[in-house]
Design a protein around this motif. Structure first.
Motif, PDB file in Angstrom:
ATOM      1  N   GLY A   1       0.450  -1.364  -0.046  1.00  0.00           N
ATOM      2  CA  GLY A   1       0.278   0.061  -0.280  1.00  0.00           C
ATOM      3  C   GLY A   1       0.656   1.022   0.163  1.00  0.00           C
ATOM      4  O   GLY A   1       0.367   2.546  -0.606  1.00  0.00           O
ATOM      5  N   HIS A   2       2.127   1.152   0.570  1.00  0.00           N
ATOM      6  CA  HIS A   2       2.366   2.956   0.179  1.00  0.00           C
ATOM      7  C   HIS A   2       3.925   2.331  -1.612  1.00  0.00           C
ATOM      8  O   HIS A   2       4.030   1.797  -1.318  1.00  0.00           O
ATOM      9  N   THR A   3       4.111   3.468  -2.100  1.00  0.00           N
ATOM     10  CA  THR A   3       5.038   3.611  -2.519  1.00  0.00           C
ATOM     11  C   THR A   3       6.270   3.622  -2.451  1.00  0.00           C
ATOM     12  O   THR A   3       6.736   4.702  -1.704  1.00  0.00           O
ATOM     13  N   LYS A   4       7.066   3.528  -2.539  1.00  0.00           N
ATOM     14  CA  LYS A   4       8.591   2.750  -2.431  1.00  0.00           C
ATOM     15  C   LYS A   4       9.232   3.292  -3.000  1.00  0.00           C
ATOM     16  O   LYS A   4      10.431   3.055  -3.954  1.00  0.00           O
ATOM     17  N   ASN A   5       9.196   4.761  -2.720  1.00  0.00           N
ATOM     18  CA  ASN A   5      10.360   5.981  -3.466  1.00  0.00           C
ATOM     19  C   ASN A   5      11.207   6.242  -2.220  1.00  0.00           C
ATOM     20  O   ASN A   5      11.065   5.987  -1.796  1.00  0.00           O
ATOM     21  N   ALA A   6      12.053   6.980  -2.985  1.00  0.00           N
ATOM     22  CA  ALA A   6      13.291   7.220  -2.224  1.00  0.00           C
ATOM     23  C   ALA A   6      12.869   7.728  -0.780  1.00  0.00           C
ATOM     24  O   ALA A   6      13.755   7.605   0.207  1.00  0.00           O
ATOM     25  N   GLU A   7      12.279   8.417  -0.713  1.00  0.00           N
ATOM     26  CA  GLU A   7      11.631   9.198   0.569  1.00  0.00           C
ATOM     27  C   GLU A   7      11.132   8.585   1.479  1.00  0.00           C
ATOM     28  O   GLU A   7      11.522   8.943   2.286  1.00  0.00           O
ATOM     29  N   TYR A   8       9.606   7.996   1.194  1.00  0.00           N
ATOM     30  CA  TYR A   8       9.615   6.824   1.678  1.00  0.00           C
ATOM     31  C   TYR A   8      10.932   5.825   2.328  1.00  0.00           C
ATOM     32  O   TYR A   8      11.316   5.405   3.373  1.00  0.00           O
ATOM     33  N   THR A   9      11.735   5.052   1.620  1.00  0.00           N
ATOM     34  CA  THR A   9      12.635   4.020   1.694  1.00  0.00           C
ATOM     35  C   THR A   9      13.948   4.422   3.058  1.00  0.00           C
ATOM     36  O   THR A   9      13.845   4.477   3.196  1.00  0.00           O
ATOM     37  N   ALA A  10      14.125   5.567   2.543  1.00  0.00           N
ATOM     38  CA  ALA A  10      15.096   6.915   3.062  1.00  0.00           C
ATOM     39  C   ALA A  10      14.924   6.780   4.032  1.00  0.00           C
ATOM     40  O   ALA A  10      15.132   6.608   6.003  1.00  0.00           O
ATOM     41  N   ALA A  11      12.679   7.430   4.645  1.00  0.00           N
ATOM     42  CA  ALA A  11      12.632   7.775   5.861  1.00  0.00           C
ATOM     43  C   ALA A  11      13.162   5.919   6.827  1.00  0.00           C
ATOM     44  O   ALA A  11      12.949   6.491   8.053  1.00  0.00           O
ATOM     45  N   LEU A  12      12.368   5.187   6.326  1.00  0.00           N
ATOM     46  CA  LEU A  12      13.132   3.788   7.690  1.00  0.00           C
ATOM     47  C   LEU A  12      13.730   3.224   7.345  1.00  0.00           C
ATOM     48  O   LEU A  12      13.985   2.908   8.522  1.00  0.00           O
ATOM     49  N   MET A  13      14.486   4.145   7.074  1.00  0.00           N
ATOM     50  CA  MET A  13      16.465   3.727   6.988  1.00  0.00           C
ATOM     51  C   MET A  13      16.618   4.552   8.067  1.00  0.00           C
ATOM     52  O   MET A  13      17.583   4.491   8.819  1.00  0.00           O
ATOM     53  N   ILE A  14      16.346   6.182   7.562  1.00  0.00           N
ATOM     54  CA  ILE A  14      16.335   6.287   8.498  1.00  0.00           C
ATOM     55  C   ILE A  14      16.036   6.214  10.276  1.00  0.00           C
ATOM     56  O   ILE A  14      16.879   6.535  11.301  1.00  0.00           O
TER      57      ILE A  14
END
Length: 152
Positions: free
Chosen positions: A78-91
């Motif tokens: 249900g989420h778009t795995k874009n750079a911002e979303y993925t980076a937020a998880l990593m951070i």
């Protein structure tokens, strides 16, 4: 005469004991985080589809050749795995682990991850981000395999 535990006991008391035992084992390896601070840790993340076809992102930390710690798996359905979303998880993972313990981030080389690298390095300027060498080698071998003729 053995009677296996029911789902309530498995998902409750036994799961809690297993979780506590896992964290005790992890903390016993480096109780005060001295090794992680001394040698630095590597954060590794990659996307994956589960047996149930759930879209997941898994992450782990590796420190001082300790075999690593599987950190978490996030259901990204249900989420778009874009750079911002993925980076937020990593951070979020890096902050929870301890940002000054982490020196290196390793991911695959897809377009999303390459964009994500800059976001993560902006948040943590001391970090270095590298592509997964096994992934790079796999891509290289695929390209070589597609060639009609390979000259040596």
């Amino acid at each position: 005469g053995y009677k296996p535990p029911n789902r309530n006991r498995l998902g409750g008391e036994l799961l809690d004991k297993c979780y506590e035992g896992m964290w005790k084992s992890i903390n016993d390896r480096d109780p005060a985080g001295k090794l992680a601070y001394k040698f630095g840790a590597t954060y590794v993340t990659d996307g994956w589809d589960s047996c149930d076809n759930l879209s997941l992102i898994n992450s782990a930390f590796i420190c001082n050749n300790d075999g690593g710690i599987f950190w978490r798996s996030v259901d990204t359905s249900g989420h778009t795995k874009n750079a911002e979303y993925t980076a937020a998880l990593m951070i979020a993972d890096i902050y929870e682990y301890g940002p000054h313990k982490v020196l290196l981030v390793i991911t695959d080389t897809c377009t999303t991850m390459r964009k994500c690298w800059g976001i993560v390095m902006d948040e943590f300027p001391w970090l270095m981000v590298l592509p997964c060498q096994a992934h790079v080698l796999s891509l290289l071998m695929k390209d070589i395999g597609k060639a009609k003729k390979v000259c040596l």
